[in-house]
Design an enzyme around this catalytic site. Structure first.
Site, mmCIF file in Angstrom:
data_model
loop_
_atom_site.group_PDB
_atom_site.id
_atom_site.type_symbol
_atom_site.label_atom_id
_atom_site.label_comp_id
_atom_site.label_asym_id
_atom_site.label_seq_id
_atom_site.Cartn_x
_atom_site.Cartn_y
_atom_site.Cartn_z
ATOM 1 N N ARG A 45 2.065 27.288 1.838
ATOM 2 C CA ARG A 45 2.430 26.850 0.468
ATOM 3 C C ARG A 45 1.596 27.692 -0.483
ATOM 4 O O ARG A 45 0.360 27.640 -0.425
ATOM 5 C CB ARG A 45 2.136 25.363 0.296
ATOM 6 C CG ARG A 45 2.224 24.916 -1.133
ATOM 7 C CD ARG A 45 2.237 23.408 -1.286
ATOM 8 N NE ARG A 45 3.520 22.865 -0.885
ATOM 9 C CZ ARG A 45 3.928 21.626 -1.148
ATOM 10 N NH1 ARG A 45 3.151 20.798 -1.819
ATOM 11 N NH2 ARG A 45 5.116 21.207 -0.754
ATOM 12 N N HIS B 194 11.847 26.358 -2.282
ATOM 13 C CA HIS B 194 11.321 25.299 -1.399
ATOM 14 C C HIS B 194 12.387 25.035 -0.329
ATOM 15 O O HIS B 194 13.051 23.993 -0.338
ATOM 16 C CB HIS B 194 11.015 24.057 -2.232
ATOM 17 C CG HIS B 194 10.114 23.060 -1.565
ATOM 18 N ND1 HIS B 194 9.577 23.245 -0.299
ATOM 19 C CD2 HIS B 194 9.635 21.841 -1.984
ATOM 20 C CE1 HIS B 194 8.830 22.205 0.007
ATOM 21 N NE2 HIS B 194 8.846 21.342 -0.987
ATOM 22 N N GLN C 49 12.624 21.774 1.768
ATOM 23 C CA GLN C 49 13.063 20.629 0.966
ATOM 24 C C GLN C 49 14.601 20.592 0.907
ATOM 25 O O GLN C 49 15.210 19.536 1.072
ATOM 26 C CB GLN C 49 12.481 20.724 -0.449
ATOM 27 C CG GLN C 49 12.853 19.561 -1.337
ATOM 28 C CD GLN C 49 12.240 18.252 -0.862
ATOM 29 O OE1 GLN C 49 11.041 18.172 -0.609
ATOM 30 N NE2 GLN C 49 13.045 17.212 -0.718
ATOM 31 N N ASP D 209 13.701 16.885 -10.648
ATOM 32 C CA ASP D 209 12.358 17.234 -10.177
ATOM 33 C C ASP D 209 11.459 17.251 -11.408
ATOM 34 O O ASP D 209 11.949 17.215 -12.552
ATOM 35 C CB ASP D 209 12.384 18.608 -9.465
ATOM 36 C CG ASP D 209 11.028 18.974 -8.846
ATOM 37 O OD1 ASP D 209 10.173 18.091 -8.692
ATOM 38 O OD2 ASP D 209 10.833 20.174 -8.524
ATOM 39 N N CYS E 96 12.691 15.127 -4.934
ATOM 40 C CA CYS E 96 11.893 15.637 -3.815
ATOM 41 C C CYS E 96 10.565 14.916 -3.683
ATOM 42 O O CYS E 96 9.966 14.918 -2.612
ATOM 43 C CB CYS E 96 11.657 17.133 -3.997
ATOM 44 S SG CYS E 96 10.838 17.509 -5.571
ATOM 45 N N ARG F 277 12.312 14.949 5.740
ATOM 46 C CA ARG F 277 11.471 16.147 5.848
ATOM 47 C C ARG F 277 10.926 16.282 7.278
ATOM 48 O O ARG F 277 10.779 17.389 7.791
ATOM 49 C CB ARG F 277 10.311 16.091 4.835
ATOM 50 C CG ARG F 277 10.707 16.184 3.367
ATOM 51 C CD ARG F 277 11.276 17.564 3.030
ATOM 52 N NE ARG F 277 10.389 18.625 3.441
ATOM 53 C CZ ARG F 277 9.383 19.110 2.709
ATOM 54 N NH1 ARG F 277 9.175 18.643 1.487
ATOM 55 N NH2 ARG F 277 8.621 20.092 3.166
#
Ligand code: CP
Ligand code: NVA
Length: 318
Positions: free
Chosen positions: A102, A129, A132, A218, A260, A288
């Site tokens: 990340r 991402h 995700q 988001d 998310c 996830r």
């Protein structure tokens, strides 16, 4: 060697197979399929930014498949003292079977992939991402029974990392992705590539929501954008907040609300919407884990079933 820096290079069929595989792994989790599949593998999880879901889901996915996850914070690596990314990638890839990171800058991942001798996975960058998006479409398939033709209305930043991956995967899977953003935050072809032509762009969030099957938002201020906080909140609020009044624009009752997470309650979404019967955010977060497992088996064992039931071994083999 396969890396997953973005979903751009992957065919819709491959993405769809990963999603179906994830849902099968979810269905059979109780009997722990593939619990020895990655025995002897160690997986590097490198984080420049905080995480709840991504770190936990990757760690548990690795453990449930027999692998050992090793967590590295950037500020505990020599990167923080100036060791080049290309050296870190060459060293860690001699120890580990897979490097997952990340990062603030997507370029860091590109450099890692260039120098790593094992697959590199994006656990979120400023641009994308991808893991995700896999969990998002697994959730849509689970809740709506299909992906093709599903109308997704994303309200917020059209250059957001989560939105970019949602749009790229959506274009490949045949979803209809709409986005409503204020001026200066519209989606850009430079981030979406071919998917740009599939995105339906709106200014008015109420228009974008009409008849949507999925409402998605988001945060307005992503990690790394803290200095722009005031400017961004001025641009997005109050018009782009997903609240119960805005949701009336959907005009039907069978939609789902997705995020998310983590959410900034009272900014991009209100508490009552997150806690409402439309909200599937915790199933989405759980997914996830299942998509992380499918990704690890795909990258490290080349497992990618076409028939979703054919991959689970008979109980006696477990
Ligand atoms: N959705 C997501 O990536 O959450 P984390 O930041 O907690 O990993
Ligand atoms: N867009 C958010 C997503 C967090 C999972 C961020 O980058 O902070």
């Amino acid at each position: 060697m396969n890396h997953i820096l973005s979903l751009h290079p992957y065919a819709g069929e491959t993405i769809g197979s990963i999603i179906d595989f994830s849902l099968t792994l979810k269905q059979y989790r109780r009997i722990m399929p593939f619990r020895e599949a990655l025995r002897g593998h160690t997986i590097a999880l490198i984080f420049e930014k905080p995480s709840t879901r991504t770190r936990a889901s990757m760690s548990v996915a690795a453990a449930e498949l027999g692998a050992t996850p090793i967590y590295y914070r950037r500020d505990e690596l020599q990167l923080v003292r100036g060791e080049p990314v290309k050296d870190v990638a060459r060293v860690l890839s001699r120890y580990h079977s897979l490097l997952a990171a990340r990062v603030y800058s997507h370029d860091t991942l590109v450099e890692m992939a260039e120098y790593s001798s094992v697959p590199v996975v994006n656990l979120l960058s400023d641009k994308y991402h991808p893991l995700q998006a896999l969990a998002d479409y697994a959730t849509i398939k689970e809740k709506k029974g299909r992906i093709k033709g599903i109308v997704i209305a994303f309200i917020g930043d059209g250059r957001d990392n989560v939105f970019n991956s949602l749009a790229i995967a959506g274009a490949k899977l045949g979803a209809r992705v709409r986005v409503a953003s204020p001026p200066g935050y519209e989606p850009t072809p430079s981030l979406l590539g071919e998917a740009y032509g599939h995105v339906e762009v709106y200014r008015d969030p109420c228009e974008a929501l009409k008849g949507a099957d999925v409402v998605y938002t988001d945060v307005f201020v992503s990690m790394g954008q803290e200095e722009e906080r005031e400017k961004r909140l001025r641009a997005f609020l109050p018009r782009y907040q997903v609240n119960s009044r805005l949701l009336e624009c959907v005009g039907k009752d069978d939609f789902i609300f997705m995020h998310c997470l983590p959410a900034h309650r009272g900014e991009e979404v209100t508490d009552d919407v997150l806690e409402s019967r439309y909200s599937v955010v915790f199933d989405q977060a759980e997914n996830r884990l299942h998509t992380a497992k499918a990704v690890l088996l795909f990258l490290l064992k080349n497992m990618l079933p076409r028939q979703k039931d054919s991959i689970i071994p008979a109980p006696r083999e477990l």
